[in-house]
Structures are given as structure tokens and as C-alpha cells.
Write a protein that holds these residues in place. Structure first.
Motif, PDB file in Angstrom:
ATOM      1  N   ARG A 330      98.728  36.543  10.696  1.00 27.62           N
ATOM      2  CA  ARG A 330     100.114  36.412  11.157  1.00 27.62           C
ATOM      3  C   ARG A 330     100.817  35.256  10.464  1.00 27.62           C
ATOM      4  O   ARG A 330     100.210  34.470   9.745  1.00 27.62           O
ATOM      5  CB  ARG A 330     100.131  36.200  12.678  1.00 27.62           C
ATOM      6  N   ASN A 331     102.095  35.182  10.727  1.00 22.71           N
ATOM      7  CA  ASN A 331     102.906  34.094  10.190  1.00 22.71           C
ATOM      8  C   ASN A 331     102.354  32.748  10.640  1.00 22.71           C
ATOM      9  O   ASN A 331     102.007  32.553  11.798  1.00 22.71           O
ATOM     10  CB  ASN A 331     104.353  34.248  10.677  1.00 22.71           C
ATOM     11  N   GLU A 332     102.261  31.798   9.696  1.00 21.55           N
ATOM     12  CA  GLU A 332     101.778  30.432   9.947  1.00 21.55           C
ATOM     13  C   GLU A 332     100.269  30.365  10.199  1.00 21.55           C
ATOM     14  O   GLU A 332      99.748  29.314  10.534  1.00 21.55           O
ATOM     15  CB  GLU A 332     102.511  29.784  11.128  1.00 21.55           C
ATOM     16  N   GLU A 333      99.563  31.484  10.031  1.00 22.73           N
ATOM     17  CA  GLU A 333      98.119  31.453  10.239  1.00 22.73           C
ATOM     18  C   GLU A 333      97.406  31.050   8.959  1.00 22.73           C
ATOM     19  O   GLU A 333      97.847  31.344   7.848  1.00 22.73           O
ATOM     20  CB  GLU A 333      97.589  32.819  10.689  1.00 22.73           C
ATOM     21  N   ALA A 346     103.031  38.715   0.992  1.00 20.81           N
ATOM     22  CA  ALA A 346     102.330  37.437   1.133  1.00 20.81           C
ATOM     23  C   ALA A 346     103.065  36.327   0.393  1.00 20.81           C
ATOM     24  O   ALA A 346     103.378  36.462  -0.792  1.00 20.81           O
ATOM     25  CB  ALA A 346     100.905  37.563   0.605  1.00 20.81           C
ATOM     26  N   ARG A 347     103.352  35.282   1.113  1.00 17.96           N
ATOM     27  CA  ARG A 347     103.845  34.028   0.506  1.00 17.96           C
ATOM     28  C   ARG A 347     102.930  32.934   1.034  1.00 17.96           C
ATOM     29  O   ARG A 347     102.977  32.591   2.218  1.00 17.96           O
ATOM     30  CB  ARG A 347     105.306  33.772   0.857  1.00 17.96           C
ATOM     31  N   LEU A 368      93.272  36.282  -2.388  1.00 19.23           N
ATOM     32  CA  LEU A 368      93.755  35.143  -1.614  1.00 19.23           C
ATOM     33  C   LEU A 368      92.563  34.258  -1.272  1.00 19.23           C
ATOM     34  O   LEU A 368      91.473  34.757  -0.984  1.00 19.23           O
ATOM     35  CB  LEU A 368      94.450  35.601  -0.324  1.00 19.23           C
ATOM     36  N   PHE A 369      92.785  32.941  -1.287  1.00 21.44           N
ATOM     37  CA  PHE A 369      91.688  32.010  -1.073  1.00 21.44           C
ATOM     38  C   PHE A 369      91.723  31.408   0.324  1.00 21.44           C
ATOM     39  O   PHE A 369      92.799  31.194   0.908  1.00 21.44           O
ATOM     40  CB  PHE A 369      91.733  30.884  -2.114  1.00 21.44           C
ATOM     41  N   ALA A 370      90.540  31.107   0.839  1.00 18.37           N
ATOM     42  CA  ALA A 370      90.428  30.464   2.144  1.00 18.37           C
ATOM     43  C   ALA A 370      91.169  29.137   2.130  1.00 18.37           C
ATOM     44  O   ALA A 370      91.087  28.374   1.170  1.00 18.37           O
ATOM     45  CB  ALA A 370      88.952  30.232   2.484  1.00 18.37           C
ATOM     46  N   GLY A 371      91.906  28.871   3.200  1.00 18.55           N
ATOM     47  CA  GLY A 371      92.645  27.616   3.300  1.00 18.55           C
ATOM     48  C   GLY A 371      94.134  27.778   3.070  1.00 18.55           C
ATOM     49  O   GLY A 371      94.914  26.888   3.377  1.00 18.55           O
ATOM     50  N   GLY A 372      94.547  28.925   2.508  1.00 15.62           N
ATOM     51  CA  GLY A 372      95.980  29.169   2.331  1.00 15.62           C
ATOM     52  C   GLY A 372      96.629  29.538   3.652  1.00 15.62           C
ATOM     53  O   GLY A 372      95.994  30.083   4.549  1.00 15.62           O
ATOM     54  N   LYS A 373      97.918  29.246   3.783  1.00 17.06           N
ATOM     55  CA  LYS A 373      98.646  29.576   5.015  1.00 17.06           C
ATOM     56  C   LYS A 373      99.728  30.597   4.697  1.00 17.06           C
ATOM     57  O   LYS A 373     100.515  30.421   3.763  1.00 17.06           O
ATOM     58  CB  LYS A 373      99.268  28.324   5.625  1.00 17.06           C
ATOM     59  N   GLN A 374      99.745  31.701   5.461  1.00 23.30           N
ATOM     60  CA  GLN A 374     100.723  32.763   5.266  1.00 23.30           C
ATOM     61  C   GLN A 374     102.064  32.357   5.879  1.00 23.30           C
ATOM     62  O   GLN A 374     102.124  31.911   7.028  1.00 23.30           O
ATOM     63  CB  GLN A 374     100.210  34.065   5.890  1.00 23.30           C
ATOM     64  N   LEU A 375     103.159  32.509   5.104  1.00 22.86           N
ATOM     65  CA  LEU A 375     104.479  32.054   5.560  1.00 22.86           C
ATOM     66  C   LEU A 375     105.525  33.155   5.590  1.00 22.86           C
ATOM     67  O   LEU A 375     106.715  32.871   5.632  1.00 22.86           O
ATOM     68  CB  LEU A 375     104.975  30.910   4.640  1.00 22.86           C
ATOM     69  N   ASN A 376     105.107  34.422   5.565  1.00 20.65           N
ATOM     70  CA  ASN A 376     106.104  35.479   5.482  1.00 20.65           C
ATOM     71  C   ASN A 376     105.692  36.692   6.305  1.00 20.65           C
ATOM     72  O   ASN A 376     105.503  37.778   5.779  1.00 20.65           O
ATOM     73  CB  ASN A 376     106.319  35.863   4.011  1.00 20.65           C
TER      74      ASN A 376
END
Length: 791
Positions: A330-333, A346-347, A368-376
Motif C-alpha cells: 500500500r501507499n507509504e508501505e 510504482a514510485r 524492486l529492492f527491500a527497503g524501498g517505500k511505495q509512494l503512489n
């Protein structure tokens, strides 16, 4: 070294014409490295070997395998084309100088943006630009300055570490030598006159000398190197008196047997080194145990949404994720695993990993790599490999997110250790001077005994062992702290601020009632799809309550913190959130929290929430009010103010309609007035307030709100234990203070016997590690007793 040879790497410098500090260099790179070392008093590096900066012959070609893209991909933690991150195991890390050199790699090569050393694990995490330096060149660079990494190719992974047995070997050599020297000393101990004096006196003395050589030059070399590097860096570390005592014992004993004036003190010397190493071995084993417990207990309950084969969504713990699973982000996850993007826009913000706040857009099929945060909004991903929560813990503890908070016991320990060393040297000199005049036969014993007995090791161990045990105990109770500094800060707080929704309320027990114009099937589907992308507690509750609808892939999704969310699909536009956000005048008649909905700028209605509060809330607040100022800062309206006043203590401050920036400013203002603030929130809208507070705790209820802003994560089921956790942190501070007192008493008593000549060096060598062990035992017993008292 030849004038035509580069001082740093040993290559030919005849035609370079580069001279600096009266030394020749083959290139500006070698000159720069030397300049950095020289400026920071680390030129002792050049004493280690001839031309230390050269690439060792056995390294040339050794890392050609790092040109293989498949192997590189397996070694890297992160790779987006412009930035790569690799974590290398460096067996040669052993002191603060090593840390300085490895954390300043960017000064040796501008392509390295940052490097962070984990001293306990002997590893360095390097962020670099692969377009200007390859992984092979990076590893070769590190090897050339004396820090060759160990890379296992068994499974293309870093960290299949060779077990460092050097301490065990040194301990074995010292123990073997100590036993034989004591055996050879028996004739003199028992005064076996004729046998000793006439036939074997010189043989036994030279045998004792021979046994002491490997002890001094092999077993004790760590103390000499550490003391030397400390002095070159103008630091009096705790190894200085140890190295000085060993040197004096060895030189004096050697002089005695050469001049035939005595048998020396080889028994004391070898026993001293043996028992010092024994204490060090025990300390290392204990640290390893605490580190294992810490890593194991760092598996905090972060949840993630898994999409089953039937298309249903279910919440699961992140460490239950397996390769091939389909996840909903989800967003911000935070993305907890390396994965492939399957569906959605994905952003990704990788600042959590790299420390640089910039976003990258990804399309279906991208990794996508672990540690990134989804913003969209929401995305669906397929898992490439199972989660490594130690990696998530490492991200959480990343130095990038550390704030400048005073660490009293770290400062006290360092200060005491430094002053202790100076005091020990002065006391040793004064006492020795006195005994040289009073009874010269005791002078050497007094000098070495003082140096040995008064080592501040016990003091230095008090804080880390106490805090390490407390971290382990709290982890078992589902209260997870970022690091030991949080315990110290937690003990100082005098003001506790709570968010309302999702913090003191229980989302699962919330009931919802809709009032307004009926929503069409299209609008209901769009509402469900929009709520699916948000992690806000109200969004999650409403999403779970709404009936099943076809989920659509939104064209746009945007979440406005503290206000609401909006989304578009085809020609439909929806807003969900506060009344002003959706374009509706504030509903003053609302007595409960409400979420309003508008579609295509037409107000539709509101969902009214009837909150259920956490079990034990009233009792917890009544317990806390005796020692703390209590505040509730809520972004909701004041509809439930009267109800909260009934169940909470009368002095509790209640502030409603607070935006995220309002919460932050409120905390900042009260901190200027002297308040030590503990903020407890859900980790989403409260990120700024959590970061601003002295201690920020995020409540976890199977939601992936993993955030660098918080200092601790509290399992929601343990919310009513908050007072006990704070009380435990205060007790930890008391244990450390008592440890300091016990250590001081030990040193004062020991110094008395040492100065008066009643303590031999070998007895002092036995007592010194025993004092450290006693402190560790004391702190362990005390903290475990406190842990058992927790319910």
C-alpha cells in the motif's frame, strides 16, 4: 625506501615529479591517501609493511570473478543502476583507526558516497556509483589499504565468515607458557638450594625467558598495537597501562637473568597476559551471546498483506513470506523483500536504504529492492526471496536516521576510562618513586600491580552489558528498541503524548455507520479500491467493513497526511477524508470520528466511527499520571472529548483537530520549556512528531508501518504494559550506577593493596578480569530479576 619509489604503494615514481612532505609519490591518488592518514595521525599505517598502499601480489587478479554480472547481483544489497550498496566482511577490523579509515573511503575515491562500519560484526556497508567505480575496483581499493574483504563463493554470498580463532590461539599459547614457567619456577619457590643453584639455575631461567617470548610478541601483541595506535592518535586508551606493565615486566626480567641478579618475573608476566586474555575471551563470548539475542529478538511483528491463489487478501508476518508469494504493497508501505513489480504504478523512495531522498518510477516487470517505500497507491509484487529481518533491522538502525541526542552513560564511561588511565599512570609513578626510596625490591611489583589492578574495564562494561540485557528482555516482551540509547532516553522522560486513532483505539473492534446519499456500485468499487491503498487506521477499518467489490487499478492516487486521500479511475474522481478536504462544511453536530466522501466534487455522505478503546487504557493513564504530564493530540474532531474525560484522569490534556505539523510544533515548543517528551503514535501521520520527540514509539498492529522516524515499536497487545517498560528503563540506569560504585570500590581496595606492596602482579592479573566478570554477572542477575517481574 628508495627516493624513486612511491612512499605509499612502492611503484616507480621517477617521472611523476610529485613530492609531498619530503616523500615521493607515483600519482596524486597515493599522495592524497598519505595526506589523509598524516592529517589524522594515522601514519602508523606505514609502519605495518613496506609500501602498504600497493596492491598485494596475491590480490592481483584475485577478484576477476567480480566482473561476472551474476555474481555481482548476488553480492549487492541494492542496485538501481546509479547507486549500488554492498556489505563486505572485513576480518582485519580491530580498532578505532580501522573504523576511521574505512568510514572515510569517500576521501580515497569520490565515487564512494558513504561507508558505515559495524565494528561488532567486522563489516562495512558501502554505497557507491557503479558508473565510475566497479565492485572489483572497490574491493581492490580496500585490499590495497590493508583491509582485504572475505567473500565466500560457495553460494555467492557475503558473510560465510571464517571463524576468527586468533584469540583462542593466543590464549592457548599464553596458557601453555604460563603453566611451564610456573613449573620451572618451583625450585625457587620451594628454595631447593643445591639442585637449583649449582646445576640448572641458568638453564631454567633461560627456558622461562624462551617461554615468555611468544607470550609477549604474539599473545600480547593486540594490547601493544592498540596502545601504540592510541598514542599516535593522541588518545590514552585502556590498553596503555596494560602494554606498559607488560613491557616493564619483560624488560626488567630479561635484564635480571642477563646480569645474573635474579630470576625475573616471568611467572607474573605470562600469568598476567594469560588472565587478561581469559577475561577478554569471556567478554567476547558474552557480547556474541547478546548480539545473537538482539538479532533474534529483532523479529518484530511487522505485518504485510498477502494475496492468496484464490485472490483473497490476508495479513501475515513478514518473516512468513516465501519466494513466489504475491504481496500487496500500500501507499507509504515499506517493501520488505526483493521482488518483481506485477501490477500498479510504482514510485519508490529508496532514502531508507541510500539516505538520499529521491524517488524512482518503475514499470511492470522491474525489480524492486527491500527497503524501498511505495509512494503512489497500491502495487502487487511477486517475491524473489524470503525476507531477512536482520536487514530490516539494519535499515531501521541506519546512522542516516540517528538524531543528536545526549548519551550520558556513553559520555560518562568514555570520560571515566580516559581519566582513569591518566590517574593510574600518575599513581603508579608516585608509588614507585616512594618504594624506590623506601624498599627498592618492592618498587617493580608495586608499579606493575598498580597498572594492572586499576584498569577501568569493569566500568566500561557496566553500561553495554546492562543495556544489552534490557534490550533482550524487552524484545521478549514484544517491545522492540532501535538501540541501547533509547533506554537511557526513556528513563528521562517527564511528558507522554498519545495519538488517538490507532493508538489508544482498537481498529478491529470499531463499528461504522453510513449517513448520506447511497453510493452506486461504481462509486463503491472506486471507494474500496481507494481505501485499499491507504494504511491509515480509519482507512483500514472502513476497507475491512465494506462489502466485496471488484478492485480496479487506479489511474492516480494521492494521500494527504492529516487530511485524506483522493484517486482517479477513468473519468471518476473520489475524495475520502475530513469534511473540509472533501469540500463539505465542518459538521459540528458530529459526536464521533467521521470520514467523509465526495465523488466528482459532489458530497455523498459520511461514515461515522464508534471507537472502542484499548483494554486497560484507563488504568494505564491513572498509573502514569502520578509521574508524568499526559497529553492526547488527535487529528480527529472533538466529538469524543466528553467520553474521554470520563475514562481518563482529570489532568490529561486533550487537543483535537491537530494536523501533523501542529503535533510537531507542540512537541518542539514544550521541549524548549524543558520537557522530555515520549510520543506514541501509529507511525504514519505521526512520523514528524515521532522524530521530533525525545523517544518515539510506533504502535504495531499487523500493519507495515516500519519507519525510521520511531525509536521503538510496541506490539499493540502490550500497550497496557507501557508503564512497566518505562519503569524497567529507569531501573536499568540504577543498575549501571550501582555497577559504577562497585567498580570504584574494587579499584580503591585493589589500589590500596597494590600501592602498599601487598599485591603481586600475578594476583593482580587474576583479580582484574575477575572484577570485569563480577560486573557482568551483577548486571545480568539484576536485569534478569527485573525481567521476571514484568507480567
Amino acid at each position: 625506501m628508495n627516493k624513486n619509489t612511491c612512499f605509499h604503494c612502492g611503484l616507480d615514481a621517477t617521472f611523476s615529479n610529485i613530492t609531498f612532505d619530503n616523500k615521493s609519490f607515483c600519482c596524486n591518488g597515493c599522495k592524497t591517501v598519505y595526506d589523509i592518514f598524516s592529517t589524522n595521525n594515522l601514519t602508523c599505517y606505514y609502519d605495518l609493511q613496506q609500501a602498504p598502499g600497493s596492491t598485494p601480489k596475491d590480490v592481483e587478479g584475485k577478484y576477476n570473478f567480480l566482473e561476472n554480472p551474476k555474481i555481482i547481483e548476488q553480492l549487492l544489497e541494492f542496485n538501481d543502476g546509479d547507486t549500488q550498496i554492498v556489505n563486505l566482511y572485513i576480518p582485519n577490523i580491530h580498532c578505532s583507526s580501522c573504523i576511521w579509515v574505512l568510514e572515510n573511503l569517500n576521501k580515497l575515491n569520490a565515487s564512494v558516497s558513504s561507508s558505515l562500519v559495524n565494528f561488532g560484526k567486522k563489516s562495512v556497508r558501502i554505497t557507491y556509483n557503479p558508473k565510475t567505480i566497479s565492485l572489483k575496483k572497490l574491493v581492490t581499493l580496500i585490499s590495497s589499504i590493508g583491509y582485504e574483504p572475505y567473500i565466500s563463493l560457495d553460494d555467492y554470498s557475503v558473510g560465510k565468515k571464517e571463524i576468527d580463532r586468533s584469540l583462542i590461539y593466543k590464549l592457548g599459547v599464553a596458557g601453555f607458557a604460563f603453566g611451564n614457567v610456573m613449573f620451572l619456577s618451583f625450585p625457587e619457590y620451594f628454595e631447593v638450594g643445591e639442585f637449583w643453584i649449582e646445576q640448572y639455575k641458568h638453564l631454567f631461567r633461560w627456558l622461562m625467558f624462551a617461554f615468555s617470548l611468544p607470550v609477549v610478541f604474539y599473545s600480547a601483541q593486540g594490547y601493544f598495537i592498540s596502545a601504540y595506535k592510541g598514542l599516535r592518535s593522541k588518545i590514552l586508551n585502556i590498553d596503555v597501562p596494560i602494554a606498559l606493565g607488560a613491557s616493564v615486566l619483560f624488560l626488567r626480567s630479561t635484564a635480571e637473568i642477563i646480569l645474573d641478579i635474579g630470576s625475573g618475573f616471568f611467572d607474573s608476566l605470562t600469568g598476567f597476559i594469560f588472565f587478561m586474555l581469559l577475561g577478554k575471551f569471556f567478554q567476547q563470548k558474552t557480547y556474541s551471546f547478546l548480539s545473537f539475542e538482539r538479532d533474534y529478538k529483532s523479529y518484530f511483528p511487522i505485518g504485510i498483506t498477502k494475496i492468496t491463489h484464490e485472490g483473497k487478501e490476508e495479513s501475515t508476518q513478514v518473516y512468513d513470506i516465501e519466494k513466489g508469494d504475491r504481496l500487496l504493497i500500500r501507499n507509504e508501505e515499506l517493501i520488505p523483500v526483493d521482488c518483481i513489480l506485477i501490477k500498479g504504478n510504482a514510485r519508490i523512495d529508496y532514502s531508507f536504504v541510500t539516505g538520499e531522498s529521491k524517488t524512482v518510477s518503475k514499470k511492470s516487470g522491474d525489480k524492486l529492492f527491500a527497503g524501498g517505500k511505495q509512494l503512489n497507491g497500491t502495487i502487487e509484487v511477486d517475491v524473489l526471496k524470503s525476507v531477512e529481518q536482520s536487514y530490516l533491522t539494519q535499515l531501521w538502525s541506519n546512522d542516516v536516521f540517528k538524531t543528536d541526542k545526549t548519551l550520558a552513560f556513553t559520555d560518562i564511561t568514555n570520560s571515566i576510562s580516559k581519566r582513569f588511565t591518566i590517574a593510574i599512570l600518575l599513581i603508579a609513578l608516585v608509588a614507585t618513586s616512594y618504594w624506590l626510596m623506601a624498599d627498592s625490591s618492592k618498587a617493580l611489583n608495586v608499579f606493575t600491580s598498580v597498572l594492572i589492578i586499576a584498569c577501568p574495564c569493569a566500568i566500561a562494561l557496566s553500561a553495554p552489558f546492562t543495556f544489552g540485557n534490557i534490550l533482550r528482555i524487552l524484545g521478549k516482551k514484544k517491545f522492540y528498541l532501535k538501540n541501547t540509547n533509547v533506554i537511557e532516553q526513556l528513563a528521562k522522560i517527564n511528558t507522554i503524548i498519545f495519538d488517538k486513532t490507532g493508538t489508544i483505539t482498537v481498529n478491529k473492534e470499531t463499528s461504522v455507520n453510513y449517513e448520506g446519499e447511497a453510493l452506486s456500485l461504481t462509486e463503491e468499487s472506486l471507494l474500496k479500491s481507494t481505501l485499499r491503498g491507504s494504511n491509515h487506521p480509519l482507512s483500514r477499518s472502513l476497507y475491512n467493513i465494506l462489502s466485496e467489490h471488484n478492485i480496479v487499478s487506479l489511474d492516480t492516487f494521492k494521500e494527504h497526511l492529516g487530511k485524506g486521500i483522493e484517486a482517479k479511475y477513468n473519468q471518476e474522481h473520489i475524495k475520502v477524508g475530513s469534511a473540509p478536504f472533501v469540500g463539505f462544511a465542518t459538521d459540528t453536530a458530529t459526536l464521533n470520528t467521521a470520514v467523509h466522501v465526495s465523488t466528482n466534487n459532489n458530497y455523498k455522505g459520511k461514515f461515522t466511527f464508534y471507537n472502542a478503546y484499548r483494554k486497560g487504557l484507563s488504568q494505564l493513564f491513572n498509573t502514569l499520571k502520578k509521574d508524568y504530564d499526559l497529553v492526547i493530540l488527535s487529528g480527529d474532531n472533538a466529538g469524543e472529548e466528553d467520553h474521554l474525560k470520563k475514562i481518563l484522569p482529570t489532568k490529561t490534556k486533550l487537543l483535537f483537530n491537530q494536523k501533523p505539523e501542529d503535533k510537531l510544533e507542540y512537541i518542539k515548543y514544550h521541549q524548549t520549556e524543558g520537557a522530555k517528551v515520549l510520543m506514541i503514535g501509529d507511525g504514519l501521520n505521526d512520523a514528524g512528531a515521532l522524530a521530533q520527540s525525545d523517544v518515539g514509539i510506533a504502535i504495531s498492529e499487523n500493519v507495515n508501518v516500519f519507519s525510521p522516524a520511531c525509536d521503538a515499536i510496541l506490539d499493540a497487545s502490550k500497550f497496557n504494559q507501557l508503564f512497566n517498560f518505562i519503569k524497567l528503563s529507569k531501573s536499568a540506569i540504577k543498575i549501571i550506577k550501582w555497577s559504577f560504585i562497585l567498580s570504584f570500590i574494587y579499584n580503591i581496595v585493589g589500589l590500596y593493596f597494590a600501592v602498599t606492596g601487598k599485591l603481586s602482579p600475578v594476583v593482580a592479573a587474576i583479580l582484574m578480569p575477575l572484577s570485569s566478570i563480577s560486573i557482568v554477572v551483577f548486571t545480568t542477575i539484576c536485569t534478569n530479576v527485573l525481567g521476571r517481574k514484568l507480567k
